[in-house]
Scaffold this motif. Structure first.
Motif, mmCIF file in Angstrom:
data_model
loop_
_atom_site.group_PDB
_atom_site.id
_atom_site.type_symbol
_atom_site.label_atom_id
_atom_site.label_comp_id
_atom_site.label_asym_id
_atom_site.label_seq_id
_atom_site.Cartn_x
_atom_site.Cartn_y
_atom_site.Cartn_z
ATOM 1 N N GLY A 132 0.807 -1.211 0.000
ATOM 2 C CA GLY A 132 0.000 0.000 0.000
ATOM 3 C C GLY A 132 0.837 1.257 0.000
ATOM 4 N N LYS A 133 2.109 1.129 -0.363
ATOM 5 C CA LYS A 133 3.041 2.263 -0.332
ATOM 6 C C LYS A 133 3.821 2.350 -1.644
ATOM 7 C CE LYS A 133 5.437 2.532 3.547
ATOM 8 N NZ LYS A 133 6.272 2.110 4.692
ATOM 9 N N THR A 134 4.321 3.534 -1.905
ATOM 10 C CA THR A 134 5.187 3.734 -3.068
ATOM 11 C C THR A 134 6.577 4.199 -2.660
ATOM 12 O OG1 THR A 134 4.385 6.007 -3.320
ATOM 13 C CG2 THR A 134 3.262 4.291 -4.594
ATOM 14 N N SER A 135 6.787 4.416 -1.367
ATOM 15 C CA SER A 135 8.100 4.839 -0.859
ATOM 16 C C SER A 135 8.109 4.668 0.657
ATOM 17 C CB SER A 135 8.386 6.300 -1.236
ATOM 18 O OG SER A 135 7.428 7.165 -0.637
ATOM 19 N N GLY A 136 9.266 4.978 1.248
ATOM 20 C CA GLY A 136 9.382 4.906 2.703
ATOM 21 C C GLY A 136 9.318 3.509 3.266
ATOM 22 N N LYS A 140 9.395 -3.823 8.122
ATOM 23 C CA LYS A 140 8.014 -4.310 8.179
ATOM 24 C C LYS A 140 7.501 -4.586 6.780
ATOM 25 C CE LYS A 140 3.310 -2.940 9.479
ATOM 26 N NZ LYS A 140 2.459 -1.878 10.092
ATOM 27 N N ASP A 141 7.762 -3.672 5.852
ATOM 28 C CA ASP A 141 7.308 -3.856 4.471
ATOM 29 C C ASP A 141 8.007 -5.042 3.824
ATOM 30 O OD1 ASP A 141 5.629 -1.467 4.467
ATOM 31 O OD2 ASP A 141 7.516 -0.364 4.504
ATOM 32 N N ALA A 142 9.293 -5.210 4.122
ATOM 33 C CA ALA A 142 10.028 -6.358 3.579
ATOM 34 C C ALA A 142 9.418 -7.663 4.078
ATOM 35 C CB ALA A 142 11.503 -6.268 3.966
ATOM 36 N N CYS A 143 9.037 -7.696 5.343
ATOM 37 C CA CYS A 143 8.404 -8.896 5.904
ATOM 38 C C CYS A 143 7.015 -9.105 5.310
ATOM 39 C CB CYS A 143 8.315 -8.777 7.420
ATOM 40 S SG CYS A 143 9.908 -8.927 8.265
ATOM 41 N N MET A 193 11.771 -1.808 -4.065
ATOM 42 C CA MET A 193 11.550 -1.051 -2.842
ATOM 43 C C MET A 193 12.804 -0.306 -2.398
ATOM 44 S SD MET A 193 9.467 -4.163 -1.000
ATOM 45 C CE MET A 193 9.109 -3.375 0.553
ATOM 46 N N GLY A 194 13.902 -0.522 -3.111
ATOM 47 C CA GLY A 194 15.146 0.148 -2.769
ATOM 48 C C GLY A 194 16.081 -0.671 -1.923
ATOM 49 N N PHE A 195 15.743 -1.942 -1.689
ATOM 50 C CA PHE A 195 16.579 -2.820 -0.893
ATOM 51 C C PHE A 195 17.564 -3.566 -1.788
ATOM 52 C CE2 PHE A 195 12.568 -3.229 1.899
ATOM 53 C CZ PHE A 195 12.825 -2.002 2.477
#
Length: 289
Positions: A132-136, A140-143, A193-195
């Motif tokens: 539900g995000k496009t940045s930041g 938590k998002d990785a999980c 996601m930038g990872f």
């Protein structure tokens, strides 16, 4: 010289075993481990495998006992938990432009790079669908990505081990594929996601396997914060496994195992590693043995 000698043997072993396919994620814990006859060769095998670490869960938290009380406690803790940021992409100081890798490894490296196309519109759309995000983005998002992919993944044996699908194609087909496909999909989503991820192939006398790892920093403070979140989120996890990579200047990078959750039942990031002789592929084309 031991590494050089073994490298020649490894080339043949790698091609024969890895081409035979990956482990079914529904496999049991009884994974055969290499048991070579030559003591010298076994020592060489051990030298080639990077250091592994596990982060034991503190006894006082009660983690690892699967009951409703602990699940509720874990949920309550996470509600007030500020998710740590995942560190920026590391540099690869050891990479030299004049390094020429054997053909079979160059081909596999290119296949991984071609499959991991994170700029694909489908990948960006899927990341938004999951987070539900496009940045930041944070751990938590990785999980969340890990959970989503593993909940939807359906193992499918691929006969042609030399051909890798692009991540977007595997997603369009409903998350069906083998360990190569999984590593590519997970890497593409996380990279968007930038990872930063790397793909590790591991082989023993029976199996060949591939899995991704997520870069989680180069200092103990960041490492502890990220592992603390993972341990709190997955209250049933007995240990969280990660690996370390020491650079020429003494810097140590940490990588979290992001192998699929179905393998041996470790349904969380940081499951126990598949044991075998490893070759590591980085997004820049760097290959480590």
């Amino acid at each position: 010289m031991i590494r050089t000698k073994f490298f020649k043997l490894l080339s043949l072993l790698f091609l024969i075993i890895f081409a035979s396919g990956c482990i079914d994620p529904t496999a049991t814990d009884d994974i055969p481990i290499s048991d070579l006859n030559s003591e010298d060769l076994v020592e060489s095998l051990q030298e080639l495998i990077p250091g592994r670490m596990d982060s034991p869960l503190p006894d006082e938290t009660g983690l690892g006992e699967q009951n409703k009380t602990e699940e509720n406690d874990s949920t309550a803790r996470l509600a007030d938990y500020i998710s740590p940021e995942v560190p920026e992409i590391p540099t690869y100081t050891e990479e030299k432009s004049n390094v020429v890798y054997p053909k079979e490894y160059r081909r596999l490296s290119l296949n991984f790079q071609r499959g991991i196309v994170s700029e694909d519109e489908k990948i960006a759309s899927e990341v938004f669908n999951i987070t539900g995000k496009t940045s930041g983005y944070n751990i938590k998002d990785a999980c969340n990505v890990f959970d989503y992919v593993n909940q939807h993944w359906e193992y499918r044996y691929e006969k042609n081990s030399d051909f890798f699908f692009k991540a977007s194609q595997t997603i369009n087909e409903g998350y069906k594929g083998d360990c190569d496909d999984y590593s590519i999909v997970m890497s593409a989503l996380l990279k968007n996601m930038g990872f930063n991820t790397r793909v590790v192939t591991a082989t023993n006398e029976t199996y060949g396997h591939a899995y991704p790892e997520l870069y989680i920093g180069n200092n103990q403070e960041t490492l502890s914060e990220i592992l603390g979140y993972v341990q709190s989120r997955y209250y049933y996890a007995e240990n969280i496994w990660y690996s370390n990579r020491e650079l020429e200047d003494g810097e140590i990078q940490y990588w979290l195992n992001f192998d699929w959750s179905g393998s041996n039942g470790y349904r969380h990031p940081g499951g126990v590693y598949f044991e075998g002789v490893e070759v590591i592929y980085y997004p820049t084309g760097l290959i480590e043995f």
